[in-house]
Design a protein around this motif. Structure first.
Motif, short mmCIF file in Angstrom:
data_model
loop_
_atom_site.label_atom_id
_atom_site.label_comp_id
_atom_site.label_asym_id
_atom_site.label_seq_id
_atom_site.Cartn_x
_atom_site.Cartn_y
_atom_site.Cartn_z
N LEU A 204 4.91 4.74 -6.78
CA LEU A 204 5.13 3.86 -8.08
C LEU A 204 4.43 4.58 -9.22
O LEU A 204 4.56 4.57 -10.39
CB LEU A 204 4.83 2.36 -8.03
N LYS A 205 3.15 5.07 -8.83
CA LYS A 205 2.52 5.83 -9.69
C LYS A 205 3.03 7.04 -10.23
O LYS A 205 3.05 7.35 -11.46
CB LYS A 205 1.06 6.08 -9.31
N PHE B 266 14.93 6.23 -4.13
CA PHE B 266 13.54 5.38 -4.43
C PHE B 266 13.83 3.97 -4.77
O PHE B 266 13.43 3.09 -4.31
CB PHE B 266 12.89 6.30 -5.61
N PHE B 267 14.94 3.75 -5.46
CA PHE B 267 15.09 2.37 -6.01
C PHE B 267 15.93 1.60 -5.00
O PHE B 267 15.73 0.39 -4.88
CB PHE B 267 16.10 2.58 -7.36
N TYR C 285 2.28 -2.20 -11.95
CA TYR C 285 1.43 -3.48 -11.89
C TYR C 285 1.81 -4.36 -11.02
O TYR C 285 0.67 -4.93 -10.64
CB TYR C 285 1.56 -3.89 -13.44
N GLY C 286 2.92 -4.91 -10.77
CA GLY C 286 3.13 -5.85 -10.12
C GLY C 286 2.83 -5.72 -8.65
O GLY C 286 2.33 -6.46 -7.90
N ASN C 287 3.04 -4.46 -8.31
CA ASN C 287 2.82 -4.11 -6.75
C ASN C 287 1.38 -4.09 -6.45
O ASN C 287 0.85 -4.58 -5.46
CB ASN C 287 3.34 -2.81 -6.59
N ASN D 71 0.78 -1.36 0.10
CA ASN D 71 -0.07 0.08 0.09
C ASN D 71 0.84 1.18 0.00
O ASN D 71 0.53 2.37 -0.61
CB ASN D 71 -0.71 0.13 1.47
N ALA D 72 1.84 1.15 0.73
CA ALA D 72 2.81 2.29 0.83
C ALA D 72 3.56 2.80 -0.48
O ALA D 72 3.93 3.80 -0.67
CB ALA D 72 3.83 2.21 1.94
#
Length: 211
Positions: free
Chosen positions: A109-110, A184-185, A135-137, A103-104
């Motif tokens: 990711l969007k 981020f990564f 998509y995967g998340n 959820n976090a």
């Protein structure tokens, strides 16, 4: 070849974005309510493995080819927004942590997709990978929620941590957005590994039908 991180969005990048989204929209997955717990678990584990591989690859590409090892040098200073997530002890707790962490990452990711399009373009498949991670998340979150609902019907979702500096990903300042991408990564790679690890811990109870 050295990439300019300040390049503008290109029509090729937009075309790639649209084509990838059309591809995934056209896929009709098997509804979770038609899967056994073991089938649903296998689906989640496969998705989490792929998501972690993609996140790890993106971090490596950024660090070696774009950031020139600055990500690696600064990783000790990275505090992730999911750091405070509690350690899980029970099967239910494991799923709740997976749901909380997934959820976090929904909003970050969007926001990653337009940031990658602006600063990284289609460099070495980064755009397609950003879309795949998003998509995967979502699939992991959806599947984990469904699995938990079979154990604890009607359970309410807990609050989840929020990433506070997403705007830095879109900064026109190279140093700022480069550091933001590194953080981020780094955090995404760490959390996708955590999710995969928690799902692997669940395996004995899924196989032995303890739920």
């Amino acid at each position: 070849m050295q990439l300019s991180l300040t390049q503008a969005c290109t029509w090729k990048g937009l075309l790639l974005l649209v084509s990838c989204m059309i591809l995934w929209i056209s896929v009709t997955p098997t509804p979770y309510d038609q899967m056994s717990n073991e089938e649903l678990y296998d689906n989640l584990l496969s998705c989490s493995h792929r998501t972690h591989v993609v996140a790890r690859k993106m971090y490596k590409i950024l660090d070696l080819n774009v950031a020139e090892r600055r990500c690696f040098k600064n990783k000790r200073n990275n505090t992730c927004h999911t750091t405070s997530t509690h350690t899980a002890k029970t099967n239910e707790d494991l799923l709740k942590v997976i749901i909380s962490v997934s959820n976090a990452w929904i909003h970050p990711l969007k926001m990653l997709i337009p940031a990658v399009l602006t600063h990284l373009g289609s460099y070495d498949g980064m755009m397609a990978r950003a879309i795949e991670l998003n998509y995967g998340n979502k699939k992991i979150l959806e599947g984990a929620k469904f699995l938990l609902s079979r154990i604890q019907p009607g359970i309410e979702e807990n609050d989840y941590p929020v990433w506070s500096n997403l705007k830095e990903l879109r900064s026109s300042n190279k140093s700022i957005h480069l550091f933001a991408f590194c953080k981020f990564f780094y955090c995404l790679r760490k959390d996708t590994k955590k999710i995969k690890g928690y799902l692997q811990i669940l395996r004995p109870n899924i196989i032995k039908n303890k739920w």
